[in-house]
Design an enzyme around this catalytic site. Structure first.
Site, PDB file in Angstrom:
ATOM      1  N   ASN A 154       0.791  -1.233   0.000  1.00 30.98           N
ATOM      2  CA  ASN A 154       0.000   0.000   0.000  1.00 30.98           C
ATOM      3  C   ASN A 154       0.823   1.283   0.000  1.00 30.98           C
ATOM      4  O   ASN A 154       0.331   2.311  -0.449  1.00 30.98           O
ATOM      5  CB  ASN A 154      -1.043  -0.020   1.133  1.00 30.98           C
ATOM      6  N   GLY A 230       2.699  -5.396   7.356  1.00 32.10           N
ATOM      7  CA  GLY A 230       1.682  -6.107   6.581  1.00 32.10           C
ATOM      8  C   GLY A 230       0.577  -6.578   7.497  1.00 32.10           C
ATOM      9  O   GLY A 230       0.284  -5.948   8.523  1.00 32.10           O
ATOM     10  N   SER A 231      -0.013  -7.704   7.154  1.00 31.18           N
ATOM     11  CA  SER A 231      -1.184  -8.160   7.905  1.00 31.18           C
ATOM     12  C   SER A 231      -0.755  -8.946   9.158  1.00 31.18           C
ATOM     13  O   SER A 231       0.331  -9.545   9.205  1.00 31.18           O
ATOM     14  CB  SER A 231      -2.055  -9.038   7.010  1.00 31.18           C
ATOM     15  N   GLU A 250       4.794  -4.125  12.137  1.00 30.98           N
ATOM     16  CA  GLU A 250       3.911  -2.967  11.909  1.00 30.98           C
ATOM     17  C   GLU A 250       2.679  -3.511  11.196  1.00 30.98           C
ATOM     18  O   GLU A 250       2.751  -3.863  10.007  1.00 30.98           O
ATOM     19  CB  GLU A 250       4.594  -1.921  11.018  1.00 30.98           C
ATOM     20  N   LEU A 251       1.533  -3.588  11.907  1.00 28.93           N
ATOM     21  CA  LEU A 251       0.386  -4.328  11.364  1.00 28.93           C
ATOM     22  C   LEU A 251      -0.828  -3.410  11.209  1.00 28.93           C
ATOM     23  O   LEU A 251      -0.696  -2.201  11.129  1.00 28.93           O
ATOM     24  CB  LEU A 251       0.112  -5.528  12.272  1.00 28.93           C
ATOM     25  N   CYS A 284      -3.122   1.677   6.666  1.00 33.08           N
ATOM     26  CA  CYS A 284      -3.346   1.018   7.956  1.00 33.08           C
ATOM     27  C   CYS A 284      -3.993   1.965   8.951  1.00 33.08           C
ATOM     28  O   CYS A 284      -4.531   1.510   9.959  1.00 33.08           O
ATOM     29  CB  CYS A 284      -2.031   0.475   8.496  1.00 33.08           C
ATOM     30  N   GLU A 378     -10.347  -4.832  10.404  1.00 33.70           N
ATOM     31  CA  GLU A 378      -9.790  -3.799   9.534  1.00 33.70           C
ATOM     32  C   GLU A 378     -10.427  -3.920   8.146  1.00 33.70           C
ATOM     33  O   GLU A 378     -10.240  -4.934   7.472  1.00 33.70           O
ATOM     34  CB  GLU A 378      -8.275  -3.996   9.437  1.00 33.70           C
TER      35      GLU A 378
END
Ligand code: NAP
Length: 475
Positions: A154, A230-231, A250-251, A284, A378
């Site tokens: 993204n 990412g996820s 980092e989610l 995010c 999310e």
């Protein structure tokens, strides 16, 4: 454009290599092939780790690391429009948002260069205890070792910048695996690094099957840290599997914002409309859940909905476009299914909720229960919910009612309410009178709960990618 995007090799041990296999990258908007990229597997991943380890045997002094990072920032400035076009083509990001991303990546490299020059340990006050009298001690900040970096689609340029610039600033060599859907921005950065004088092996970029490359990064002991954006499913599994490494995650988030009745409602409506739908909600920290004090609920909606309906939905390459496509058909079908689930449960779609051509229109949903996926998971799409609340306590409880904790926000003119929210919202960051989508690249950025376990922003990432070595000298 076509020539630029047509074909890219991989950067491995300072060489641009072909592997005999190619992966196509398609435009999320038109489905057209925008280019193809050499496809790596486990063998290339192992060679990349070999190269990174070999590079680190000949450390680069801080001033050289800083100079290289500054040069990359300068080169990005010179190739700003080309980089923005690249992001837009491969990610389907509207051009105006893509241009912002390039400027932010320049900032990330610039800040990382500053950190490279500042990197230092600290003095230890040895005579503070009887045992230390007569000794001098200090720490050195040492690079943690080879860093495996995995990035999402993204922000294909700036999130890659947040992976490689702090790692290089810290003196770590990097093996990078960018998202398969958006490899070209990462490979452009690799080209700029090489042009800026980064010696072979310090940055290796592999595009290919995620699990295969990921397994090498997890299993090879020489990779001392994995930095992943990412996820959550992928991230937490990596952390479990690589228990002895530093695994920095980092989610995602289900970003809440509270709008109190004393807020500037015009300003709040403008910022929320822009930040719930930018890049079709695929950030995010895209605004997803809006909680409005009951007496301001209708006045806010009167201001918010027209601004949402004024957003231009269309081709990301058009200068006017605000909202483009989702990354692929699966993402679009999932978002539409979540909207239908809410509708079936009695929620009201106030605007959007359907397609404009192939694109999901900006969607605002009212009367949503907290158990619905649009409320607690999310969405990662152009969808937000609006819900009235009575007391600040209620609003904070609603905002905290998620497994995520990345950023949250509050609009209010009451300083006490703002500070109460800042203290009690269980998130890594809280914005006041700004959408929680806001990020400047020097900020400490990261989440609590399921949203992650680290802080990015070069100053913070450099700290996490170094370790302190103690030196004790008998005087
Ligand atoms: P994703 O599917 O988890 O993919 C992220 C990266 O992980 C990609 O490079 C992907 O490779 C790779 N990957 C997938 N499976 C893997 C495996 N088994 N082992 C190793 N790597 C693997 O996430 P996404 O859809 O690209 O990104 C969206 C998510 O990222 C959202 O949840 C969003 O909130 C989060 N995000 C968080 C932040 C933050 O700073 N907190 C910023 C941006 C995005 P392939 O592309 O090859 O599958």
């Amino acid at each position: 454009m076509a020539a630029l995007l047509s074909e890219r090799k991989l950067l491995l041990a300072g060489e641009w290599v072909e592997t005999g296999a190619w992966a196509e990258v398609r435009s999320p908007y038109s489905g057209d092939v925008v280019g193809r990229v050499a496809r790596a597997g486990a063998a290339e991943a192992r060679r990349a780790v070999d190269a990174a380890e070999a590079a680190m045997r000949d450390p680069l002094p801080a001033h050289r690391r800083a100079e290289i990072l500054v040069r990359v920032a300068g080169q990005l400035g010179r190739r700003h429009e080309e980089a923005a076009q690249l992001i837009s083509a491969e990610a389907g990001k509207p051009l105006k948002a893509a241009r912002v991303e390039v400027s932010r990546a320049m900032s990330t490299f610039t800040m990382a260069a500053v950190e490279a020059r500042k990197l230092a340990g600290e003095m230890v006050p040895m005579d503070a205890s009887q045992a230390g009298v007569g000794k001098l001690a200090f720490t050195l900040r040492q690079p943690v070792g080879v860093v495996g970096a995995i990035s999402p689609f993204n922000f294909p340029l700036n999130l890659v910048a947040h992976k490689i610039a702090p790692a290089l600033a810290a003196g770590c060599a990097v093996v990078l695996k960018p998202a398969s859907q958006t490899p070209f921005s990462a490979l452009l950065l690799a080209e700029l690094e090489a042009e800026a004088g980064l010696p072979p092996g310090w940055l290796n970029v592999l595009v290919g099957p995620a699990a295969e490359i990921g397994d090498v990064l997890v299993e090879d002991d020489r990779v001392r840290a994995i930095t992943f954006t990412g996820s959550g499913d992928v991230g937490w599994t990596l952390a479990e599997r690589a228990a002895r490494k530093r695994v920095k995650l980092e989610l995602g988030n289900a970003t809440p914002v509270i709008v109190a009745a004393d807020a500037d409602l015009d300003d709040a409506a403008t910022r929320l409309a822009a930040n719930a739908f930018s890049f079709a909600g695929q950030s995010c920290i895209s605004v997803q859940r809006i909680y409005v004090q009951r007496e301001a609920y209708d006045p806010l909606l009167e201001r918010f909905l027209p601004r949402v309906e004024a957003l231009v939905v269309g081709d990301p390459a058009d200068e006017a476009t605000d909202v483009g496509p989702l990354i692929d058909r699966d993402a679009r079908e999932r978002v539409l299914a979540w909207i239908e689930e809410a509708r079936a449960a009695g929620a009201r779609v106030l605007t959007g909720g359907d397609l404009e051509g192939e694109l999901v229109r900006p969607t605002v949903i009212a009367d949503v229960g907290p158990e619905l996926r649009v409320s607690c998971e999310e969405v990662f799409g152009p969808v937000c919910t609006v819900t009235p609340y009575d007391t600040l306590d209620d609003a904070i409880a609603l905002a905290n009612g998620t497994r995520y904790g990345l950023q949250a926000g509050i609009f209010t003119s009451d300083l006490k309410a703002a500070l109460a929210a800042a203290g009690r919202l269980e998130f890594g960051g809280v914005t006041v009178n700004e959408a929680p989508t806001f990020r400047a690249d020097q900020m400490p950025y990261g989440g609590v709960k399921d949203s992650g376990n680290t802080r990015e922003g070069p100053a913070y990432a450099v700290r996490e990618l170094t370790e302190e070595r103690l030196v004790v000298i008998e005087l």
